[in-house]
Each structure stands twice: as C-alpha cells, then as structure tokens.
Enzyme design. Structure first.
Site, PDB file in Angstrom:
ATOM      1  N   LYS A  54       0.849  -1.195   0.000  1.00  0.00           N
ATOM      2  CA  LYS A  54       0.000   0.000   0.000  1.00  0.00           C
ATOM      3  C   LYS A  54       0.880   1.239   0.000  1.00  0.00           C
ATOM      4  CE  LYS A  54       0.765   1.464   4.414  1.00  0.00           C
ATOM      5  NZ  LYS A  54       1.348   2.779   4.787  1.00  0.00           N
ATOM      6  N   ASP A 110      -2.588  -1.569   9.931  1.00  0.00           N
ATOM      7  CA  ASP A 110      -2.633  -1.625   8.468  1.00  0.00           C
ATOM      8  C   ASP A 110      -3.203  -2.929   7.930  1.00  0.00           C
ATOM      9  OD1 ASP A 110      -1.564   0.911   8.198  1.00  0.00           O
ATOM     10  OD2 ASP A 110       0.494   0.209   7.901  1.00  0.00           O
TER      11      ASP A 110
END
Length: 312
Positions: free
Chosen positions: A19, A151
């Site tokens: 990401k 995350d």
C-alpha cells in the site's frame, strides 16, 4: 485433537499487496498511546506470494528479494494470523507458512501487514477445508485483522479507502483511473515509533504542522481520475518528522521531482519515498535518477489501485 478430513493437506496460495498513503493526517495522541489518524490508502500491484499448508509442526519460511530482516519464525506477524484463525476455529495452529518477499520490508509499504492479511485468508480456507469446519465470516476476519495491526484491515480489503482511528476503521473510496508510482526504498530503516515521537516533539515546540485530518480534496481528485490533481493534494503529517530524523530523504524527494515526478512524498513513516508519475517511462526515469544519485537506495515501478489479499 481434531483430525483432518484429508490425508494429504492441500497447498493454499495467496497474493499480499503493498500500500501507499495518499494522505496521512495525524491527530493528537490518544489515551491508549495511539494517534488518531485520517489516512487515504491505495493498494499497489507489487505483492508478496504467501503459501500455507496444514501439517504437523510449525514452520515459517521467507524467500525473495526483500527477505532480509523478515523473521523466518513463528514470531512473524503472518504466523500470528494463522494462530488467531486456528484459535477461533478451535483447531491446532500448525503447518508451513511460506512468504516470497517482493514488497520492501520495513519501508512504510505494509509488507508485513499484507502478509498477515493473506495468512488470515489462507488459514481460514485451509483449516476449514482440512477439518470440515465452517469458515470464519468476513466480518470476523476483519476483526482479527484489526487485532493484528493498524494496516492489516486495509491490506485485507485493498483498493482505495479512508482509514480512521488507528487506520483500521475503513470506508471504501471511489477512485477512477490508474496511478503509476516510482517507489524508492532505503537500506537504512526508520523506526515508526521514533517518527511519531519526533512529530509530538516538533508540535510541542511549536515547529510541527497542525493535524491535517480533512481528506475531501484527495477524495475529489480520486473521483476525477487525474494524477496531476491528486499530486497537488497529496500530504503526510509525518513527513517533517521523518525528514528531521533522516535529512537524506529530502535529497531523494528533490531528485525524484527534478527527474519528472508529479509529486514525491514520504510513504507512511518512511523511509520509503513514493513518487506519483504521469506515465511508466517517467517512473522508470525517476527510479534510475534517484538510485544513481543516492547511495543505499533501490527502486521499483508499480501501479494502483490493486486488490487486497487474494487467494490464488
């Protein structure tokens, strides 16, 4: 002990996607020690390959270009994901988990979190099939993801999303078009807790930016699908703190933008830097120029948004 249905356990495979943070607004520290965040995540097509096979004993294997520093043991966060799924299914946590690391480690790209998200899917599928159990619901997997780390829920979801709380409270965002990134990693790591502490110090001294928690401009740019519009509003509250601890990152950002990137930004807490580019040729030029001018750096070109953790 429960006994598996199959005598020869199947090998299950998944992709774990990295990401980048298009926006990272950091509020004040909360009572639990975490900072309130308003962040916009985008998944990238660079990914690790994660495999799991149930069996007697516990083994974790790590291979690939970015395996250095990644624990090849049950201390790995991805193995903890296997344990959580097994506990919830009331089954033994055992087997072999293998990770082929293509996501740079300790670089703000959530490689460890992505592997853990993939391991959740793998263990849920493998253990439910091997032992003839009802698999855990998607909702429960997201709850376990939040237990594992801030995350992990996004790397399970993928796409583009607004994250609040610690980043684990997710709202999918509409994102048109494809975005091309030049990612520059660094041989020398940067501690995430140290970057947050430095941000708090800068703010206490009156030298840090006020929290930038409004993500509306980023959302509008993503709907428009124009990379130039997105570049104009990308932001990271942690960047001044990261640059204070690592002044060398400033030169990387300047070099990348001089080489043609629309915008360079420290990814998460760093030290990885992400450059949004108009096309792949420019992204390749950014990687070549930055790596030539800055020792200890490596680069790759990737695109977003991509999917989240995906069974193969």
């Amino acid at each position: 002990m429960s006994k598996p249905v199959n005598e020869s356990p199947q090998l299950w495979q998944a992709r774990a996607h990295a990401k980048v943070n298009l926006h990272l607004g950091v509020g004040e520290a909360r009572a639990d020690g975490f900072h309130e965040l308003a962040t916009v995540f985008q998944s990238l097509d660079v990914h690790d390959r994660v495999n799991y096979r149930w069996g007697e004993g516990c083994a974790v294997e790590v291979t690939g270009n970015h395996a250095k520093g990644v624990p090849a043991s049950t201390e790995n966060l991805a193995w903890r994901a296997v344990e959580l799924v097994a506990q919830n299914l009331m089954l033994p946590a055992a087997g072999t988990l293998t990770m082929e690391k293509n996501i740079p480690a300790a670089g703000g790209m959530a490689g460890g979190s992505a592997d853990a998200a993939a391991a959740l899917l793998l263990a849920n599928q493998a253990l439910s099939k091997e032992f003839g159990r009802e698999p855990l619901s998607t909702e429960r997997l997201y709850e376990l993801a939040a237990e594992l780390g801030s995350d992990v829920p996004f790397t399970l979801m993928g796409g583009t999303a607004l994250g609040r709380g610690r980043g684990e409270l997710l709202t999918p965002m509409l994102s048109r078009g494809r975005y091309i990134w030049a990612i520059i990693t660094n041989a020398e790591g940067l501690s995430t807790p140290s970057v947050f502490r430095k941000l708090d110090e800068l703010r206490a001294a009156g030298r840090g930016s006020t929290p930038h928690l409004d993500t509306e401009a980023v959302g509008q740019a993503l709907v428009g699908g124009n990379p130039r519009e997105l570049a104009a509003v990308m932001h990271n509250d942690l960047q001044p703190a990261a640059l204070s601890l690592r002044p060398d990152l400033r030169k990387i950002l300047e070099t990348g933008e001089a080489a043609g990137a629309l915008k360079g930004i420290v990814s998460g807490s760093g030290p990885t830097c992400a450059f949004l580019c108009e096309d792949e040729e420019t992204a390749q030029e950014v990687v070549a120029q930055v790596c030539a001018d800055n020792r200890g750096t490596r680069g790759l070109v990737t695109r977003g948004p991509a999917t989240g953790a995906t069974l193969v």
